[in-house]
Scaffold this motif. Structure first.
Motif, mmCIF file in Angstrom:
data_model
loop_
_atom_site.group_PDB
_atom_site.id
_atom_site.type_symbol
_atom_site.label_atom_id
_atom_site.label_comp_id
_atom_site.label_asym_id
_atom_site.label_seq_id
_atom_site.Cartn_x
_atom_site.Cartn_y
_atom_site.Cartn_z
ATOM 1 N N ASP A 3 0.864 -1.187 0.000
ATOM 2 C CA ASP A 3 0.000 0.000 0.000
ATOM 3 C C ASP A 3 0.893 1.228 0.000
ATOM 4 O O ASP A 3 2.016 1.193 0.515
ATOM 5 C CB ASP A 3 -0.909 0.024 1.234
ATOM 6 N N THR A 22 -13.499 -3.815 -2.513
ATOM 7 C CA THR A 22 -12.187 -4.290 -2.990
ATOM 8 C C THR A 22 -11.214 -4.516 -1.824
ATOM 9 O O THR A 22 -10.011 -4.379 -1.980
ATOM 10 C CB THR A 22 -11.575 -3.273 -3.973
ATOM 11 N N SER A 23 -11.761 -4.871 -0.680
ATOM 12 C CA SER A 23 -10.919 -4.991 0.526
ATOM 13 C C SER A 23 -9.831 -6.068 0.387
ATOM 14 O O SER A 23 -8.816 -6.035 1.083
ATOM 15 C CB SER A 23 -11.790 -5.290 1.749
ATOM 16 N N LYS A 66 -8.485 3.704 7.651
ATOM 17 C CA LYS A 66 -9.510 2.662 7.608
ATOM 18 C C LYS A 66 -9.217 1.577 6.576
ATOM 19 O O LYS A 66 -9.465 0.389 6.822
ATOM 20 C CB LYS A 66 -10.871 3.308 7.305
ATOM 21 N N HIS A 67 -8.679 1.967 5.418
ATOM 22 C CA HIS A 67 -8.614 1.028 4.295
ATOM 23 C C HIS A 67 -7.209 0.598 3.879
ATOM 24 O O HIS A 67 -7.054 -0.387 3.152
ATOM 25 C CB HIS A 67 -9.320 1.637 3.072
ATOM 26 N N LEU A 97 -13.920 0.880 -1.571
ATOM 27 C CA LEU A 97 -12.762 0.265 -0.898
ATOM 28 C C LEU A 97 -13.194 -0.941 -0.059
ATOM 29 O O LEU A 97 -12.401 -1.858 0.163
ATOM 30 C CB LEU A 97 -12.039 1.307 -0.044
ATOM 31 N N SER A 98 -14.443 -0.953 0.376
ATOM 32 C CA SER A 98 -14.971 -2.142 1.060
ATOM 33 C C SER A 98 -15.199 -3.277 0.062
ATOM 34 O O SER A 98 -14.906 -4.438 0.342
ATOM 35 C CB SER A 98 -16.290 -1.806 1.769
ATOM 36 N N ASP A 152 -15.593 4.973 0.464
ATOM 37 C CA ASP A 152 -15.622 3.943 1.515
ATOM 38 C C ASP A 152 -16.287 2.664 0.999
ATOM 39 O O ASP A 152 -15.804 1.553 1.250
ATOM 40 C CB ASP A 152 -16.380 4.463 2.748
ATOM 41 N N GLN A 153 -17.395 2.819 0.256
ATOM 42 C CA GLN A 153 -18.093 1.652 -0.305
ATOM 43 C C GLN A 153 -17.176 0.862 -1.238
ATOM 44 O O GLN A 153 -17.054 -0.361 -1.135
ATOM 45 C CB GLN A 153 -19.325 2.105 -1.099
ATOM 46 N N ILE A 155 -9.668 7.805 5.512
ATOM 47 C CA ILE A 155 -9.681 6.754 4.481
ATOM 48 C C ILE A 155 -8.408 5.913 4.565
ATOM 49 O O ILE A 155 -8.447 4.679 4.511
ATOM 50 C CB ILE A 155 -9.840 7.383 3.072
ATOM 51 N N LYS A 205 -3.148 -1.031 -2.596
ATOM 52 C CA LYS A 205 -4.006 0.163 -2.570
ATOM 53 C C LYS A 205 -3.081 1.377 -2.560
ATOM 54 O O LYS A 205 -2.294 1.561 -1.629
ATOM 55 C CB LYS A 205 -4.922 0.154 -1.348
#
Length: 373
Positions: free
Chosen positions: A42, A174-175, A197-198, A171-172, A168-169, A194, A180
């Motif tokens: 990341d 494509t968790s 969290k991700h 990235l959820s 947020d949606q 962000i 990333k």
């Protein structure tokens, strides 16, 4: 690093870069590409528009695509239709001499049915605006389960346009992606949320100093005048530019609309680009600019996001921006691909302090030019 080969870019992509006359890596490319080619990771990159971010994340993403696997493997999120089209076009050019890698751009303001049909073809990379991508996922028109690399480009701009919930949606969705990569000119609190969290806690962080981002091929000039003199001075400047093309920046929609009307009334081939335009009106202006029937566009900072037209000779700051990153964004529209360019500011005596501030903050020198009576 002096060239892309030393950064680890494969020879097929090197040919594409050479064909585009991209030879020497920018700072963000030199620092980011070796990290992203080194293995799954990341990354948070802080860099302004015009610093070469598309190649910085695009080349490593292209290296990761398995061309025999006919599924979406890379996802790039960006704030505007124009930037999405620009990124897709760049990736296409990078792959001119490599195995076929298929990229599709999807965005709001265009018929969704056509985009759904296009996504039925083999697609390896999708470049998307957040709202349209969420719509496509809801319609089950795109499968993100094989995505291994997600890029957020101009993340702060997506945030300021109100896309926090959609980001947020997505990235959820494509968790499970192993990579990333987030790029942003600034790091407001929403971006930090962000990231926390991700992205992994050990994500690489690369910051290109604001002092190094302004293209060295741009000549920065300013002219002091009264507000009421600006239009006549602009007209004199434009007549000196003959067939050269450029952008004129205003701070507000009203100012951009007014100035565009004033230029059109004097039979100058210009038009305005601002937030009140419908997408089809905006497209019409951009088509006319790209095919040369318009010589200049009067734009606001937000409306100009993603504009990428080759061969722009100048940028005029009819109204100075409030922020140094906007000055960088504006000026970076000229002097592309190794060419020279001019960034001209029309300032009142009260605005001189802004010129001095930009000079210090961006480590650039301004030359004063005098009015011709």
């Amino acid at each position: 690093m002096e060239n892309f080969k030393e950064l680890g870019v494969s020879k097929n992509f090197l040919k594409g870069l050479s064909d585009m006359n991209i030879v020497k890596p920018t700072e963000i490319q030199s620092r980011v590409i070796p990290i992203l080619l080194g293995g799954d990771t990341d990354l948070v990159g802080q860099a302004q528009t015009g610093t070469g971010k598309t190649a910085a994340f695009g080349l490593p993403m292209l290296h990761r695509i398995n061309t025999h696997h006919k599924v979406v493997q890379g996802l790039i999120l960006c704030p505007t239709r124009e930037l999405g089209q620009q990124i897709a076009k760049q990736l296409f050019k990078f792959t001119k001499f490599s195995e076929k890698i298929f990229t599709e751009a999807v965005y709001g303001g265009a018929p969704i049915d056509k985009q759904i049909a296009a996504l039925r073809r083999p697609t390896h990379i999708v470049v998307a605006t957040p709202g349209r991508l969420v719509d496509l996922v809801k319609r089950k028109a795109i499968d993100l389960s094989h995505v291994s690399t997600v890029v957020l480009d101009e993340a702060d701009e997506m945030l300021s346009m109100g896309f926090k919930k959609e980001l947020d949606q997505i990235l959820s969705f494509t968790s499970m992606a192993q990579n990333k990569w987030l790029f942003s000119a600034t790091m407001p609190q929403g971006i930090k949320q962000i990231v926390n969290k991700h992205l992994k806690s050990n994500a690489h962080r690369v910051e290109v100093s604001g002092r190094n981002v302004v293209n060295k091929n741009i000549e920065h000039k300013f002219l002091i005048c009264d507000e009421k003199e600006k239009l006549n001075i602009l007209l004199q400047f434009l007549s000196s530019q003959s067939d050269n093309r450029g952008l004129i920046f205003c701070k507000t929609k009203v100012a951009a609309q007014t100035l565009a009307k004033q230029l059109i009334a004097r039979n100058i081939p210009a038009d305005g680009l601002h937030g009140d335009l419908l997408q089809k009106e905006r497209d019409k202006v951009m088509r006319a600019f790209k095919n040369g029937s318009l010589r200049m566009i009067v734009a606001t900072d937000i409306a100009a996001r993603g504009i990428d037209v080759e061969g722009l000779s100048y940028v005029v700051h009819y109204q100075l921006p409030d922020k140094e990153e906007y000055y960088t964004h504006r000026s970076g529209r000229t002097a592309r691909a190794g060419k020279d360019g001019l960034s001209l500011s029309l300032v009142t005596s009260k605005e001189l302090k802004s010129i001095r501030y930009f000079q210090k903050a961006l480590n650039i020198s301004f030359k004063q030019i005098r009015q011709t009576k």
